[in-house]
Structures are given as structure tokens and as C-alpha cells.
Design an enzyme around this catalytic site. Structure first.
Site, short mmCIF file in Angstrom:
data_model
loop_
_atom_site.label_atom_id
_atom_site.label_comp_id
_atom_site.label_asym_id
_atom_site.label_seq_id
_atom_site.Cartn_x
_atom_site.Cartn_y
_atom_site.Cartn_z
N LYS A 374 0.60 -1.42 -0.07
CA LYS A 374 0.13 0.42 0.04
C LYS A 374 0.96 1.11 -0.15
O LYS A 374 2.19 1.02 -0.48
CB LYS A 374 -0.78 0.05 1.43
N ARG A 468 -10.41 -0.23 15.16
CA ARG A 468 -10.13 0.47 14.62
C ARG A 468 -11.11 0.30 12.96
O ARG A 468 -12.27 0.10 13.04
CB ARG A 468 -8.57 0.30 13.77
N TYR A 601 13.91 31.43 2.10
CA TYR A 601 12.23 31.93 2.74
C TYR A 601 12.87 32.70 3.82
O TYR A 601 13.27 31.67 4.39
CB TYR A 601 11.49 31.40 2.57
N MET A 650 9.26 24.54 -0.94
CA MET A 650 8.69 23.32 -1.79
C MET A 650 9.66 22.59 -2.84
O MET A 650 9.34 20.96 -2.86
CB MET A 650 7.92 23.95 -2.87
C1 LIG Z 1 -0.22 -1.77 7.08
C2 LIG Z 1 -0.72 -2.28 7.53
C3 LIG Z 1 0.27 -3.56 7.08
C4 LIG Z 1 1.70 -3.84 7.49
O1 LIG Z 1 1.90 -2.95 8.50
P1 LIG Z 1 3.91 -3.02 9.27
O2 LIG Z 1 4.01 -2.55 10.54
O3 LIG Z 1 3.91 -1.53 7.70
O4 LIG Z 1 4.46 -4.12 8.64
C5 LIG Z 1 -0.56 -5.10 8.71
N1 LIG Z 1 -1.51 -4.74 8.07
C6 LIG Z 1 -2.01 -3.78 8.22
C7 LIG Z 1 -3.75 -3.73 8.65
C8 LIG Z 1 -2.31 -2.32 7.81
O5 LIG Z 1 -3.04 -1.73 7.96
#
Ligand SMILES: *Cc1c(COP(=O)(O)O)cnc(C)c1O
Length: 712
Positions: A374, A468, A601, A650
Site C-alpha cells: 500500500k 479500528r 524564505y 517546496m
Molecule cells: C499497513 C498494515 C500492515 C503492515 O504493517 P507494517 O507494520 O508496516 O508491517 C499490516 N496489516 C494491516 C492491517 C495494515 O494496515
């Protein structure tokens, strides 16, 4: 689009195939032995064109054939490109064709035949063949499944064979012969877009889509055996005088199957220059043949034409020279910038491999890595990382949202892709279209999915204390009821450990409670006779701190990239995990400022003494946190550490190089990574910026170029 990085075998063979095509058109061994020349040009060299078709199939048709997309726009773009190339080639060869008398006594019918099937010059038939073959398969894919397409393409190929090297067989059946004679008004050869191209396009598509290449040994063995049989087939057909034309053999199919497997299995890096060079050799070699003949006449070096091998080598050498000039010219044209001109990340593939192997070795045998790619693979580049991981034997991935899943599929990533987050009910069709697996985030979401009605692949999320996503673990009835929903194909169940990153007593007790809650549900499922799906609960810290947990997957993220969230955790794993990413930028300008002058800046920073400062081509828009301003952060340059001064802009950052000699525009500064014996880790940077590594990496901007280590 990013460069593919692992198709070096295909790229190298493109050049080999072009060399073979030149052989077909020059008959290198004809001065020495008819049989040897037949073997070279009518047997061996016949693997060239099917190979080109297969590459096209793999890269152009796979989305269409496997219905990963409804959009045909990449296909149209490809067809337009081939059409343009064909048009240019037609014009290029028009004078030669006229000179050679190809277009004499030509009527409208013959023009169509030439344009669609035969090509306007002898080698140009390939372009319309590509177009017709691709269009035909795209059309078929709308009407039938893969099997239907394979049968159709196979039958067309058989029909083609009967008009090519098996024509002698056709002639023994007068009716059939008449049909073919009639067909030969439409095309001079059955080796065309209708009978020849589809089967190889499809073969390339199918082999290209397979999860793992065949082991090199088997591919080589299969290739050698089938090629031997094909050679026998060709000589037998020649002896029987069955051949009307000699580019299609029955055994060419298995030969190409194994050859392609072999080329895909070769672990070589892709090379665009080879691709471009091969294309130009293919297009231009007939011209070069004419040139060489002309040169022979003028210089009276008759050996250039009289000795077939000398002739071939001369044509080849000149073709290569011309292609090299064109390729070099093209790679310099603007719009094809140097990949590391400004600010870039560098990826270390061997570090990734090391991390995969180490993490896998931590886990029980049956537990597989399911990398979290991700957020652009934590800033590393999602597609290239996923491809690399796939090559390392990873077959499951998790992402945060559906867009990421779709991107992966479009890039040809196979295996399970789990969406960890929420997907809007209106997007559920997309889950099905792209074969994505959805997390059931709670019971009310499960009801939404039930209402949708069509089958969906899901993993059920369990909330064991993070609060969550996931249904609360005490709601056993609700959780079990999700397994009963008809249209949900429950393939997994997971929870997320929210305090596994430390082994402090309180955290440990909490984590163990989470683990117990999760396995309690598993027991409950068993006792009710509900089949237990795949289970997973570890993320990176879960693997490192609780490696003994039994699951089917471990959703590893940050550790895979060779770093940990904070500098504190890092020490213990330092020599086990190796950082995959470095962040670098160039010096744009070096200047002196005098006491009392400010830089950047605002006026907060001012020089107390004459200072030499360098301007780096990276800023907060690239993901460098602005909180590193005013000396909080530093970079490595010229083997030394240089403080960031003033406010990070930036697009630019100022550093103090007063004490570092010989810094010049174009020099490279390291923001994350090593320089000599110094290192700034992503953890260091995160600490200085008051955050965790994950945030720093995942925010690295889209403007950064992405290069392999050692490529700049
Ligand atoms: C992002 C995520 C992971 C990976 O987490 P890391 O700590 O980076 O290994 C695993 N499970 C869920 C549900 C996540 O959102």
C-alpha cells in the site's frame, strides 16, 4: 509508465531474432551448402517472427484476454503506433518497390491484398499481420473464453499450415486445393495475420501471464527436443516437396512454447536500447541490402555479393551501425530525461531479497509473506516492488484501497490481492472484475455485501482491541453469521496487533490477550463445524516479536523495506534487515553568502560568517519534511555531513558546505542512505522530523524518479 526491469531475456532475444530475419533475406550459407542454408534460414530463423508476435501478445493483449480491463484504449494506442510505423515503412520502401518492379500491373484488388496481407515490401507483411491478429483476438475475447480462443487460433493455424509447408497434402484433395487456390487470390501466403499471427499472439499472452516461469532446465530440454523434431519435420516436408512456402511448421508451436519459457526465466534486466535497436534492424535491413549491393558495384568488391556469408555479415554490420546511430539519437531526444537528473530514490534489489528471505525464515514453514505494498509500497514504487516480490516467490499482497489493487492487476500482478480498508458499495463490481479480495470491516458492512448479491471473495476482519476495523471479537454470533452469507466466499480471517512493537510488560499482556481473543474465535468456528479459512495476525513487528504465531499469512510492511518504525527498534535487527531505499538529489548551484545575509524564505536564518551554501534539487513537495529546516536535518555530500539551513522550500533545500571542499553543481547529495562510512537512515530522518519511518517513506513524492541501484 515505469520501465519493466525483468525482461532482459526477451530484449536480448529481440536482437537475436532480428539477426535471424536478416539471414532469411540474405541466405548466408547459400554459397556453401543448400541444405545448411535451408536449415539456417527456413528452419532455425523461423523462430524469429513468432517470437515477436508472442512478445506483442504478452504486453498488449493480456489485459484484454484475461478481462482485467474493459478499456481498449491501450490496445488502440498500440494499433495506432503499429499503423504509423507501417505507414512510414511503406513510404520508405516505395522507391525500392517501384525500382524492383513490385507495383507493376497492379489493380485495386492487389493493392488491398498487399496492404492487408502480403505487405508492400517483402518483410512488411509483419505489420498488418500484427494488426489483424490483435484485432481478431480482441474481438474473439468478447465472444468466448480462453479455451475457445485457443481452439480458434489453433484451427486457423492448421488451415494456414495446409497452405504453407503442408501444401502438398492439400494438393492431394482437389476440392481443398481449389479452395486454397481461391484463397491465394486474397493473399499470396497463409503466413499472415489471419492464419499465422493469432496462435502466437495468444501463446505469448498465456505464457506471459503464468505465475512462475518454467525452470530453465526443463525449458531448455523441451526446446532442444522439439527443435530437433521440427528440423526433421522441415527436411521431410522439403524432401516430399510439399512446401509451397516454408515458414509454418507444426513443431514450431512447442519450440516457441519452450523458447519463450526459457527467455522469461532468464533473470536479466530489461534493456530498452536492445528493443529499439532490434526494431530498426528489422525495418531497415532490406535497405541496407540494397546499399551493400550498390557499394559492391561501385567499389568492385564483388566478394560482397558473391560470397553469401560475407554478404550477410556486411549487411548485418551495416544494419547494426545504422540501428545504433538511430537508437543513440532517440535516447538523447528531450522528453526522455536522464532518470536521475534531479531527485530520485534508488532501490536495492539484493536488500529486498535479503529481507524477504530473512522474514520468511523467521516464520513457520506454512506461513507465507503477504507484503503490504500500500501507499506506493511505502514510497518505494508499488508496481516495481510487487513485480520484484513476485519474482522472489511472493504470491499474495495487501493494499489499503481498491485503486491500488486495480493498479496492481493492470500491471499484471497475479495471486491474491487483499484490500485491507473500506470499499464503497458502489465499487463492488470492480472487486469482481479485477479479482480482488475485500476485507469485511464490520457486521453492518457484511450486510451491505450480502445485499449486493453477487459472489465476492473476502477476508473477515476481527477487532481484538485496536478498535479500528473488524467486527468486535466478543460478537461471536455476528462473526459466525458472516460465514453463512451466501454470496461471500470467505477465504481468510485476520486481526491486527496494535501493541506488538514493544516487548514491554503491559504491551505484551495486551498483545497476548489479542492473540487469545482471535484464536478463541477460531475454536468457536471449529466447534460449530464452520470451515476455518486462512488466518493472519502479524504485521512486521508481529513477525519480529512474535515469530512463533501460527498463521497462513504475515502481512509484512515496513520490515520488508529493511527499516523499522523508530530508531530504537532498529538496533537488534540491524544486521538482518537491509534498507531497500536511498533518497538522493543533485546540487543545482553553489554560492557564497556574507555575514548578516539570510538565505531562503524569511529572515530567521542569517549568516554569522562568510558561508558557502549549496542548493539541492529537492523540497517538501518531494517528501522531505519541512520540519527538518534550520539545521534540524542534514545530508551527506562529498563524504561529509552538511546541515540543512534556512527553511526547506517546496522544490529546493539549502545546505551549508562551507567546510566541504570542491562541491559543484551536479554533485549528488544523500538524504537517506550511505555515503562512504556515513549513513542517514530513514529512522534518523523520522526521528529528527518527530515522526516514524513509515510516514517519511510513504510520503515520498510522486515527482521522485525511481531507479535501480547503481543505475545513475
Ligand atoms: C499497513 C498494515 C500492515 C503492515 O504493517 P507494517 O507494520 O508496516 O508491517 C499490516 N496489516 C494491516 C492491517 C495494515 O494496515
Amino acid at each position: 509508465m515505469r520501465e519493466r526491469t525483468d525482461y532482459g531475456g526477451l530484449d536480448a532475444f529481440r536482437v537475436a531474432a532480428a539477426i535471424l530475419v536478416v539471414a532469411i533475406h540474405t541466405s548466408p550459407l547459400s554459397s556453401f551448402s543448400g541444405s545448411a542454408d535451408f536449415f539456417l534460414t527456413r528452419v532455425l530463423a523461423r523462430i524469429a517472427v513468432p517470437f515477436f508476435l508472442m512478445v506483442t501478445g504478452q504486453f498488449i493483449l493480456s489485459d484484454v484476454v484475461y478481462r482485467r480491463t474493459r478499456s481498449l484504449s491501450p490496445l488502440w494506442r498500440y494499433l495506432r503506433k503499429v499503423l504509423v510505423l507501417y505507414a512510414v515503412a511503406i513510404l520508405l520502401y516505395l522507391p525500392l518497390g517501384i525500382y524492383a518492379g513490385h507495383y507493376q500491373a497492379i489493380d485495386g484488388f492487389a493493392v488491398v491484398r498487399m496492404l492487408l496481407f502480403d505487405g508492400t515490401f517483402y518483410h512488411l507483411w509483419y505489420f498488418p499481420a500484427c494488426i489483424i491478429g490483435v484485432l481478431l483476438l480482441a474481438l474473439l475475447s468478447r465472444r468466448m473464453g480462453l479455451r475457445g480462443m485457443a481452439v480458434t487460433a489453433g484451427v486457423l493455424y492448421l488451415l494456414g499450415l495446409l497452405g504453407d509447408s503442408y501444401f502438398g497434402l492439400t494438393q492431394q484433395l482437389p476440392v481443398l486445393e481449389r479452395v486454397y487456390e481461391w484463397g491465394f487470390h486474397l493473399w499470396s501466403y497463409t503466413r499472415n495475420g489471419l492464419f499465422f499471427a493469432p496462435v502466437y499472439l495468444l501463446l505469448g499472452t498465456v505464457i506471459g501471464a503464468q505465475k512462475r516461469p518454467m525452470p530453465i532446465r526443463w525449458a531448455a530440454l523441451g526446446g532442444i527436443i522439439s527443435f530437433a523434431v521440427m528440423t526433421a519435420e522441415a527436411f521431410a516436408l522439403r524432401a516430399a516437396q510439399w512446401q509451397k512456402h516454408d515458414s509454418m511448421y507444426l513443431m514450431l508451436l512447442p519450440v516457441m512454447y519452450f523458447l519463450y519459457q526459457l527467455l522469461l526465466a532468464l533473470p536479466w534486466r530489461s534493456r530498452r536500447t536492445l528493443r529499439t535497436a532490434a526494431t530498426w534492424i528489422y525495418i531497415l535491413h532490406p535497405f541496407v541490402i540494397v546499399l551493400v549491393r550498390g557499394a559492391a558495384k561501385i567499389s568492385r568488391l564483388s566478394v560482397l555479393v558473391d560470397n553469401s556469408l560475407v554478404h550477410y555479415l556486411a549487411v548485418l554490420a551495416l544494419s547494426f551501425a545504422v540501428a545504433a546511430v538511430i537508437t543513440a539519437g532517440l535516447s538523447q531526444k528531450p522528453g526522455n530525461p536522464c532518470p536521475s537528473g534531479r531527485a530520485w530514490i534508488e532501490l536495492d534489489r539484493s536488500a529486498l531479497k535479503n529481507n524477504v528471505q530473512f522474514l520468511q525464515s523467521m516464520l513457520p514453514e506454512r506461513c507465507q509473506l503477504m507484503p503490504a505494498v500500500k501507499a506506493n509500497a511505502y514510497g518505494h514504487g508499488m508496481i516495481s516492488m510487487a513485480k520484484e516480490l513476485q519474482k522472489l516467490g511472493v504470491h499474495a499482497f495487501c493494499v489499503a484501497c481498491i485503486q491500488e489493487g486495480i493498479q496492481l492487476r493492470k500491471a499484471g500482478i497475479q495471486g491474491e490481492i487483499l484490500i485491507l480498508g473500506y470499499t464503497h458499495p458502489e465499487q463492488l463490481d470492480l472487486l469482481r472484475r479485477y479479482h480482488l479480495t475485500q476485507t469485511v470491516v464490520d457486521i453492518s458492512y457484511a450486510r451491505k455485501l450480502r445485499k449486493y448479491g453477487k459472489p465476492l471473495h473476502v477476508h473477515i476482519g476481527i477487532d481484538t482491541g485496536m478498535h479500528r476495523l473488524g467486527e468486535r471479537s466478543e460478537n461471536i454470533e455476528q462473526i459466525c453469521s458472516m460465514f453463512q452469507i451466501r454470496n461471500l466466499i470467505v477465504e481468510g480471517m485476520f486481526t491486527h496487533l496494535s501493541a506488538s512493537d514493544t516487548l514491554d510488560a503491559a504491551d505484551k499482556i495486551f498483545t497476548e490477550h489479542q492473540i487469545r481473543e482471535f484464536y478463541h474465535i477460531v475454536e468457536e468456528l471449529k466447534s460449530r463445524g464452520i470451515p476455518v479459512p486462512k488466518l493472519h495476525l502479524q504485521a512486521s513487528y508481529g513477525i519480529l516479536n512474535y515469530p512463533e504465531l501460527s498463521g497462513d499469512y504475515a502481512r509484512v510492511g515496513i520490515a520488508l523495506y529493511g527499516v523499522l518504525s523508530t530508531a530504537v527498534d532498529t538496533t537488534r535487527w540491524r544486521d538482518k534487515l537491509r534498507p531497500v531505499l536511498s533518497l538522493k538529489a543533485r546540487v543545482a548551484s553553489v554560492r557564497t553568502i556574507y555575514p548578516g545575509e539570510s538565505a531562503g524564505y524569511g529572515l530567521q536564518f542569517s549568516a554569522s560568517h562568510p558561508m558557502k551554501i549549496a542548493v539541492l534539487t529537492i523540497g517538501y513537495a518531494d517528501g522531505l519534511p519541512r520540519s527538518l529546516s534550520y539545521g534540524t536535518g542534514s545530508v551527506l555530500i562529498g563524504g561529509k555531513r552538511a546541515a540543512i539551513i534556512g527553511r526547506i522550500c517546496m522544490d529546493q533545500t539549502l545546505i551549508d558546505v562551507t567546510d566541504i571542499p570542491n562541491i559543484r553543481p551536479g554533485d549528488v547529495a544523500v538524504l537517506i542512505g550511505r555515503s562512504g562510512h556515513l549513513e542517514i537512515s530513514a529512522c534518523d530522518l523520522a526521528e529528527q522530523a518527530g515522526t516514524i519511518t513509515n510516514e517519511i517513506l510513504s510520503r515520498l513524492g510522486a515527482r521522485l524518479e525511481n531507479v535501480q541501484k547503481g543505475q545513475h
